[in-house]
Design a protein around this motif. Sequence first.
Motif, PDB file in Angstrom:
ATOM      1  N   LYS A  99      69.282  89.098 -49.676  1.00 16.23           N
ATOM      2  CA  LYS A  99      69.975  89.856 -48.812  1.00 16.23           C
ATOM      3  C   LYS A  99      69.807  91.369 -48.730  1.00 16.23           C
ATOM      4  CE  LYS A  99      73.469  86.431 -47.271  1.00 16.23           C
ATOM      5  NZ  LYS A  99      74.874  86.310 -47.422  1.00 16.23           N
ATOM      6  N   ILE A 100      69.965  91.838 -50.240  1.00 14.37           N
ATOM      7  CA  ILE A 100      69.668  93.067 -50.468  1.00 14.37           C
ATOM      8  C   ILE A 100      68.172  93.839 -50.141  1.00 14.37           C
ATOM      9  CG2 ILE A 100      69.593  95.031 -52.389  1.00 14.37           C
ATOM     10  CD1 ILE A 100      72.116  93.264 -53.642  1.00 14.37           C
ATOM     11  N   SER A 101      67.402  92.786 -50.436  1.00 13.10           N
ATOM     12  CA  SER A 101      66.046  93.217 -50.331  1.00 13.10           C
ATOM     13  C   SER A 101      65.646  93.582 -48.787  1.00 13.10           C
ATOM     14  CB  SER A 101      64.875  92.119 -51.003  1.00 13.10           C
ATOM     15  OG  SER A 101      65.160  92.274 -52.260  1.00 13.10           O
ATOM     16  N   ASN A 102      66.203  92.372 -48.017  1.00  8.46           N
ATOM     17  CA  ASN A 102      65.974  92.605 -46.336  1.00  8.46           C
ATOM     18  C   ASN A 102      66.950  93.720 -45.836  1.00  8.46           C
ATOM     19  OD1 ASN A 102      64.833  90.045 -46.389  1.00  8.46           O
ATOM     20  ND2 ASN A 102      66.472  89.069 -45.760  1.00  8.46           N
ATOM     21  N   GLU A 103      68.063  94.321 -46.358  1.00  7.12           N
ATOM     22  CA  GLU A 103      68.690  95.340 -46.103  1.00  7.12           C
ATOM     23  C   GLU A 103      67.640  96.656 -46.414  1.00  7.12           C
ATOM     24  OE1 GLU A 103      71.248  95.682 -44.319  1.00  7.12           O
ATOM     25  OE2 GLU A 103      71.515  93.725 -43.931  1.00  7.12           O
ATOM     26  N   ILE A 104      67.061  96.526 -47.397  1.00  2.41           N
ATOM     27  CA  ILE A 104      66.497  97.811 -47.970  1.00  2.41           C
ATOM     28  C   ILE A 104      65.243  98.086 -47.138  1.00  2.41           C
ATOM     29  CG2 ILE A 104      64.812  98.545 -50.035  1.00  2.41           C
ATOM     30  CD1 ILE A 104      66.748  97.460 -51.696  1.00  2.41           C
ATOM     31  N   LEU A 105      64.378  96.968 -46.825  1.00  3.72           N
ATOM     32  CA  LEU A 105      63.429  97.152 -45.719  1.00  3.72           C
ATOM     33  C   LEU A 105      63.668  97.818 -44.559  1.00  3.72           C
ATOM     34  CD1 LEU A 105      61.875  93.402 -45.897  1.00  3.72           C
ATOM     35  CD2 LEU A 105      61.212  95.395 -46.929  1.00  3.72           C
ATOM     36  N   ASP A 106      64.928  97.760 -44.068  1.00  2.24           N
ATOM     37  CA  ASP A 106      65.427  98.403 -42.859  1.00  2.24           C
ATOM     38  C   ASP A 106      65.771  99.816 -43.061  1.00  2.24           C
ATOM     39  OD1 ASP A 106      64.933  96.280 -41.597  1.00  2.24           O
ATOM     40  OD2 ASP A 106      66.975  95.507 -41.656  1.00  2.24           O
ATOM     41  N   VAL A 107      65.691 100.373 -44.224  1.00  6.01           N
ATOM     42  CA  VAL A 107      66.272 101.713 -44.724  1.00  6.01           C
ATOM     43  C   VAL A 107      65.006 102.762 -44.445  1.00  6.01           C
ATOM     44  CG1 VAL A 107      66.836 103.218 -46.639  1.00  6.01           C
ATOM     45  CG2 VAL A 107      67.640 100.887 -46.506  1.00  6.01           C
ATOM     46  N   ASN A 108      65.272 103.660 -43.945  1.00  9.35           N
ATOM     47  CA  ASN A 108      64.393 104.915 -43.764  1.00  9.35           C
ATOM     48  C   ASN A 108      63.902 105.346 -44.843  1.00  9.35           C
ATOM     49  OD1 ASN A 108      63.019 106.904 -42.361  1.00  9.35           O
ATOM     50  ND2 ASN A 108      64.849 107.913 -41.733  1.00  9.35           N
ATOM     51  N   TYR A 109      62.484 105.624 -45.248  1.00 10.06           N
ATOM     52  CA  TYR A 109      61.754 106.194 -46.369  1.00 10.06           C
ATOM     53  C   TYR A 109      62.470 107.438 -47.056  1.00 10.06           C
ATOM     54  CZ  TYR A 109      58.489 102.778 -45.461  1.00 10.06           C
ATOM     55  OH  TYR A 109      57.573 101.420 -45.406  1.00 10.06           O
ATOM     56  N   GLU A 110      62.935 108.423 -46.030  1.00 13.52           N
ATOM     57  CA  GLU A 110      63.541 109.668 -46.587  1.00 13.52           C
ATOM     58  C   GLU A 110      64.834 109.325 -47.440  1.00 13.52           C
ATOM     59  OE1 GLU A 110      64.191 111.947 -43.267  1.00 13.52           O
ATOM     60  OE2 GLU A 110      62.073 112.334 -42.955  1.00 13.52           O
ATOM     61  N   LYS A 111      65.659 108.216 -47.021  1.00  7.65           N
ATOM     62  CA  LYS A 111      66.726 107.708 -47.724  1.00  7.65           C
ATOM     63  C   LYS A 111      66.414 107.211 -49.143  1.00  7.65           C
ATOM     64  CE  LYS A 111      71.165 106.850 -47.028  1.00  7.65           C
ATOM     65  NZ  LYS A 111      72.363 107.778 -46.951  1.00  7.65           N
ATOM     66  N   ILE A 112      65.377 106.691 -49.148  1.00 13.15           N
ATOM     67  CA  ILE A 112      64.840 105.888 -50.605  1.00 13.15           C
ATOM     68  C   ILE A 112      64.664 107.064 -51.668  1.00 13.15           C
ATOM     69  CG2 ILE A 112      63.176 104.557 -51.652  1.00 13.15           C
ATOM     70  CD1 ILE A 112      63.006 103.013 -49.153  1.00 13.15           C
ATOM     71  N   GLU A 113      64.306 108.044 -51.274  1.00 15.93           N
ATOM     72  CA  GLU A 113      63.899 109.261 -51.889  1.00 15.93           C
ATOM     73  C   GLU A 113      65.143 110.128 -52.631  1.00 15.93           C
ATOM     74  OE1 GLU A 113      60.985 111.693 -50.364  1.00 15.93           O
ATOM     75  OE2 GLU A 113      59.660 110.369 -50.523  1.00 15.93           O
ATOM     76  N   ASP A 114      66.478 109.898 -51.907  1.00  9.79           N
ATOM     77  CA  ASP A 114      67.444 110.390 -52.356  1.00  9.79           C
ATOM     78  C   ASP A 114      68.088 109.841 -53.726  1.00  9.79           C
ATOM     79  OD1 ASP A 114      69.954 111.722 -52.413  1.00  9.79           O
ATOM     80  OD2 ASP A 114      70.954 110.594 -50.873  1.00  9.79           O
ATOM     81  N   HIS A 115      68.276 110.434 -54.789  1.00 12.23           N
ATOM     82  CA  HIS A 115      68.750 109.855 -56.061  1.00 12.23           C
ATOM     83  C   HIS A 115      70.005 109.206 -55.947  1.00 12.23           C
ATOM     84  CE1 HIS A 115      71.174 113.896 -56.003  1.00 12.23           C
ATOM     85  NE2 HIS A 115      71.926 113.138 -56.770  1.00 12.23           N
ATOM     86  N   GLU A 116      71.022 109.411 -55.068  1.00  8.83           N
ATOM     87  CA  GLU A 116      72.201 108.638 -54.978  1.00  8.83           C
ATOM     88  C   GLU A 116      71.789 107.402 -54.479  1.00  8.83           C
ATOM     89  OE1 GLU A 116      75.382 110.946 -53.023  1.00  8.83           O
ATOM     90  OE2 GLU A 116      75.025 112.779 -54.146  1.00  8.83           O
TER      91      GLU A 116
END
Length: 176
Positions: A99-116
């Motif tokens: 479920k977490i992996s499926n949610e991460i797929l929908d996240v914007n790439y810019e958000k993934i670079e955020d350290h928090e």
Amino acid sequence: MKTIIKAFFTVIKIKPVAVSSIILLKLSQVFVPLLSLTILQKLINSVQYYFEERADIMGITYIILGQIGLTIINNVILKIDQHLSTYVQLNLELEIKAKISNEILDVNYEKIEDHEFYNLIQRTQGDLGSQFLGLVNNVLEISRTIISTDFMKQKGLPSNMKNKGTEMMKGRILFP
């Protein structure tokens, strides 16, 4: 309390049969201490009767075999409980991580670079199944202990043992 209920229903939703089996196994363990004390009472009484020549050695042997059988059954129940708990924990962990992996797929790439956000993702990489199942197991263990203690009090075993010292000094060890 909401967290416990939510964790309980999350675990049941993943593997309902295995969780139901775990609950039944834990409930069956309620009676082991009570049966063990009852067998021990009978053993002590039989040994005393044997020395008074009112019982035979075969009766004592059967009681000892009953205690050994109860110990074996209890150990088998514990091993099955451990196996089912591990099985549910692994399936729960797999489901949560999916479920977490499926949610991460929908996240914007810019958000993934955020350290928090990256720190939040790293927190989910731990042992998630044991966190949910640990909470459920603790609630079941507490319930099992409360039920077992209540049965023993109804039987009168703990409170009845207090006054047995004077009877033991008189040479009597008979239990009710």
